[in-house]
Design an enzyme around this catalytic site. Sequence first.
Site, PDB file in Angstrom:
ATOM      1  N   SER A 202      35.247  19.308 -41.297  1.00 16.13           N
ATOM      2  CA  SER A 202      35.145  20.763 -41.292  1.00 16.13           C
ATOM      3  C   SER A 202      34.544  21.258 -39.961  1.00 16.13           C
ATOM      4  O   SER A 202      35.087  20.951 -38.900  1.00 16.13           O
ATOM      5  CB  SER A 202      34.306  21.210 -42.497  1.00 16.13           C
ATOM      6  OG  SER A 202      34.445  22.579 -42.745  1.00 16.13           O
ATOM      7  N   ASP A 424      44.930  22.591 -47.423  1.00 20.00           N
ATOM      8  CA  ASP A 424      43.489  22.804 -47.219  1.00 20.00           C
ATOM      9  C   ASP A 424      43.203  24.307 -47.170  1.00 20.00           C
ATOM     10  O   ASP A 424      43.738  25.024 -46.323  1.00 20.00           O
ATOM     11  CB  ASP A 424      43.058  22.132 -45.922  1.00 20.00           C
ATOM     12  CG  ASP A 424      41.542  22.092 -45.726  1.00 20.00           C
ATOM     13  OD1 ASP A 424      40.829  22.895 -46.359  1.00 20.00           O
ATOM     14  OD2 ASP A 424      41.079  21.267 -44.923  1.00 20.00           O
ATOM     15  N   HIS A 454      40.020  19.470 -48.902  1.00 17.01           N
ATOM     16  CA  HIS A 454      39.260  19.709 -47.677  1.00 17.01           C
ATOM     17  C   HIS A 454      38.474  18.443 -47.339  1.00 17.01           C
ATOM     18  O   HIS A 454      37.452  18.163 -47.958  1.00 17.01           O
ATOM     19  CB  HIS A 454      38.321  20.895 -47.876  1.00 17.01           C
ATOM     20  CG  HIS A 454      37.523  21.247 -46.660  1.00 17.01           C
ATOM     21  ND1 HIS A 454      38.094  21.389 -45.417  1.00 17.01           N
ATOM     22  CD2 HIS A 454      36.188  21.474 -46.494  1.00 17.01           C
ATOM     23  CE1 HIS A 454      37.146  21.701 -44.534  1.00 17.01           C
ATOM     24  NE2 HIS A 454      35.998  21.744 -45.162  1.00 17.01           N
TER      25      HIS A 454
END
Length: 487
Positions: A202, A424, A454
């Site tokens: 991320s 995602d 994710h």
Amino acid sequence: MRTSRAAFVASLTALLALSLSPPLTAAPQSPQWTDCDGNPATPLDCATLRAPLDYRAPGGQTVELAISRIKAADPAKRHGVLLVNPGGPGGSGLDMPLGVAQTFPKDVLDRFDLIGFDPRFVGKSSPLSCGFTGTVFDALWPRLPGPGGFAAEAREARKVARQCERAAGDLLPFASTRNAARDLDVIRAGLGERRISFYGGSYGTYLGAVYGQLFPDRVDRMVLDGAIDPAKVWHGMNRGWGPAAETAFGDWVDWAAGQDATYHFGATAAAVRAHYAKLGLALDKRPVQYGQLRLDGNTLREVSRLVLYNDRSDPVLAGLVADLADGQLSDPAVRGFLDAVLATFPADNFVSVFLAVQCTDADWDRNPARYAAESALDAKRYPFFGAAAAGIGPCAYWPHRPLEPATRIKAAQHSALVVGATGDSATPYTGAVSMRRMLGEQTRLVTLTDARMHGLYARYGNACVDSAVTGYLLGGTLPAKDLTCRK
């Protein structure tokens, strides 16, 4: 008072010097390792290093950097260190090696010391506080508009920006990703390593990419899992949550319609949407309390968006909706999810750093009319979360302009492997494509199709993805070309 031309030139010269000259680092330090919890049976050791608060003044005020380590399981096979970061901005990574040690393949654990860290101002690294109270959902930005609409959100955004300035104004200008990347090199030097390998998820993908731009010759292997789009830092990334969350919610609605015999939300997508909307209105009138967490209609959507990060968590969202309709949370999976979120994301520190980094990395538009127009448009196009994702936030009123321009990501001088899932909803797949394109031909992209997840490596259980990443970490060799994996 008008700034003199000489002062302006001096300020511009200092800014360009910091932006264009070789990155400054602090003098190497030797970490003093101790058991993190005083329990010799726990494999995680901890230490503290110090880094300049302001890298333009390396001899001035410092910040603490809390780091952790699990040594390579097989010293004879040890290759080096692998720094790991879970994302954010604002996420703590100090305990991350413990989780990685449970999921990464044995061959990787044999070869790398796992190094966790709290980035500057996070957790145990000179934590930053804006003085937020309640849960992360009380302090969260971006957030859905309340009863007062956009005007009320703008007033609250200005109030929060001023609150952060009063609480931590002397630290805010230094909360940038570029400084966090410089801190990584302090850690590298303290570990006595010529080069480091890096796994970032991320926001950690952006942190890793920026490190590679500043210190290209100090990167060994780099895995960027669930990539941020560097061209959209940060309002564009936040706004992208609108369409991504809308698609994810639509997927769940279709799934729930097929489970009507179990959940009784309705046998069609329209019926499920109507059931969900009715529940949100009922919660606005009579919220459900779970510990400190007050679940009203807006919080329902904010929690739902997080559950939707993983398509295998669809039953958790169904359990949440069913429980809230009954007025109490009894589903163990739902309670476990909420407990994990509330424990992982402490409202004050996490949101304070999230805002500080986003507002410091980029020079945000200061015109509320822009956000009002975008929010109104996206509320119609993406009703699930569009108004929040495009809306105004504290960065529009932030008290400090960035000390440096945002890092321009260009062709990398080191290898990197970018990993992304087409569904995602936290870091949309277009970000992985953009990151791969910017980093150039020493980079490859591993794509998992038809999956809403994710962060993939050693988490989702896809053999194709895991094999590609593990092979790269072990041998340093990228796939011959971009790789597409099937769910």
